[in-house]
Write a protein that holds these residues in place. Structure first.
Motif, short mmCIF file in Angstrom:
data_model
loop_
_atom_site.label_atom_id
_atom_site.label_comp_id
_atom_site.label_asym_id
_atom_site.label_seq_id
_atom_site.Cartn_x
_atom_site.Cartn_y
_atom_site.Cartn_z
N GLY A 153 0.83 -1.19 0.00
CA GLY A 153 0.00 0.00 0.00
C GLY A 153 0.87 1.24 0.00
N ASP A 155 -0.61 4.07 -1.18
CA ASP A 155 -1.76 4.83 -1.66
C ASP A 155 -2.17 5.98 -0.75
OD1 ASP A 155 -2.38 2.71 0.07
OD2 ASP A 155 -4.39 2.43 -0.73
N SER A 159 -5.41 5.47 2.60
CA SER A 159 -5.08 4.15 2.05
C SER A 159 -6.20 3.14 2.23
CB SER A 159 -3.81 3.63 2.73
OG SER A 159 -3.56 2.29 2.38
N ARG A 162 -4.33 0.01 4.16
CA ARG A 162 -3.98 0.12 5.57
C ARG A 162 -4.86 -0.73 6.49
NH1 ARG A 162 -5.08 5.36 6.64
NH2 ARG A 162 -3.08 6.12 5.86
N LEU A 292 3.04 -1.49 4.02
CA LEU A 292 2.74 -0.12 3.63
C LEU A 292 4.02 0.68 3.54
CD1 LEU A 292 -0.12 0.59 6.23
CD2 LEU A 292 -0.43 -0.13 3.85
N ALA A 296 0.72 6.24 3.60
CA ALA A 296 -0.15 5.12 4.00
C ALA A 296 0.30 4.54 5.33
CB ALA A 296 -0.15 4.05 2.92
#
Length: 376
Positions: A153, A155, A159, A162, A292, A296
């Motif tokens: 992740g 993002d 996220s 997450r 992660l 994130a």
């Protein structure tokens, strides 16, 4: 390493990871919600530090391309009082450790370094779930799905990956910034251009601040910060740019006009950006097959370290996976332990709390740092 690698998010951290994996012969696929690399502006300048971000650039073997994107002179820095007086100033002699580059240029360099098709655009993640034995399934907004042996992740703040690892969620920090731009500043706003100088300018005060830097083409990019509730900002009508600018400027009554012009003379509609952060010290127990990086993993209020840490997270994770081709879990554990420690050490380098800093405090802190660096 034969496990397929799925990276969610084509920000700087995710792309750095993909690049380092590519250098080590490890294929990866990056899924990004944006429909194309030019779908939106990527923001202003980033100072890339020699102790984290530049280490990631080196690991990605992109130092030459990075240096070509650096904007000369932008490491110049000044701290002003609210009356416009200069309290601290540092010129850019080309030897500093935090050269400035446009975020969009840095992202383009990373994208260009990847094999065609590495990034799958227009893939917005709506959720993810464990499949067992370290595998996970990612679901996209268009209904398609992908299963992966290693899910990363990258993002950002909100996220979707997450929740596989922790229940921690970002919370409002109590501060927001309003983003503005002034174009052709030297001719149209000479007093403000002089105040900002050749690089960046900071004017902190109790519960408010103005930060600005000089970008390409004589553009001044400003972030106007206020410690206010979200309800306070909700009462400001940002659909009326002039009224919104006037309301924000009213909170800086008595400040020098060349400073408040960064609000009142903006050439773009003011953009509100609430600041959120994950709880300090957020970490999680090892969950097989997923990890992660970047925001994130450790979203914090802006402090100049976020992009640098995200890139180093990506580079270090890539190298950890390459160094342990037969033991992905050991690589992920090493990455997370190093990342948690890195984030802990990066906090509060100046020892000052945002929102409680005066210009005099910041100038004194920079002066102390400068004196230490000048000592033989």
């Amino acid at each position: 390493m034969t496990t397929d690698v799925t990276i969610i998010g084509a920000g700087l951290g995710g792309l750095t990871l993909a690049r380092v994996l590519h250098l080590h012969g490890i294929p990866a696929t990056v899924y990004e919600a944006e429909p194309s690399p030019t779908a939106r502006s990527q923001g202003g300048l980033l100072d890339i530090h020699d102790y984290n971000g530049q280490l990631a650039i080196e690991a990605a073997d992109l130092t030459q391309e990075f240096r070509a994107a650096v904007l000369d002179g932008r490491q110049a820095m000044r701290v002003l009082g609210t009356d416009g007086s200069v309290l601290f100033e540092q010129s850019d002699d080309g030897t500093g450790g935090r050269p400035e580059v446009p975020r969009g240029e840095l992202r383009r360099i990373l994208l260009d370094s990847l094999p065609p098709g590495t990034v799958r655009w227009g893939h917005k993640v709506t959720g993810a779930r464990a499949l067992g034995e370290g595998r996970h399934e990612v679901v996209f907004a268009d209904g398609t799905r992908v299963a992966t042996g290693l899910l990363v992740g990258a993002d950002g703040a909100w996220s979707r990956i997450r929740p596989l690892l922790t229940v921690a969620e970002p919370a409002y920090t109590g501060r927001s910034v309003v983003e503005t731009y002034l174009y052709d500043a030297a001719t149209r706003h000479p007093a403000t251009a002089k105040a900002v100088g050749g690089g960046s300018m900071m004017v902190p005060a109790r519960n408010r601040e103005i930060f600005a830097h000089r970008e390409r083409d004589d553009t001044l990019h400003a972030y106007v910060g206020l410690t206010r509730t979200q309800d306070w900002f909700a009462a400001v009508d940002f659909t009326d740019p002039a009224a919104a600018a006037a309301r924000i400027a009213a909170e800086f009554e008595g400040w020098a006009p060349e400073l408040t012009a960064l609000i009142t003379a903006t050439d773009t509609a003011p953009v509100l950006r609430p600041l959120h952060a994950l709880p300090a010290g957020t970490r999680w127990d090892r969950v097989p097959g997923v990890t992660l990086l970047g925001d994130a993993a450790h979203l914090a209020a802006p402090d100049g370290e976020g992009a640098n840490l995200a890139m180093l997270d990506g580079a270090e994770l890539g190298r950890a996976l390459a160094a342990r081709p037969g033991d992905v879990e050991a690589a992920l554990a090493a990455h997370e332990q190093a990342m948690f420690e890195r984030v802990r050490e990066s906090g509060q380098i100046l020892g000052l709390e945002p929102g409680d800093i005066t210009a005099e405090d910041l100038a004194a802190a920079f002066a102390r740092m400068s004196a230490r660096h000048e000592q033989p």
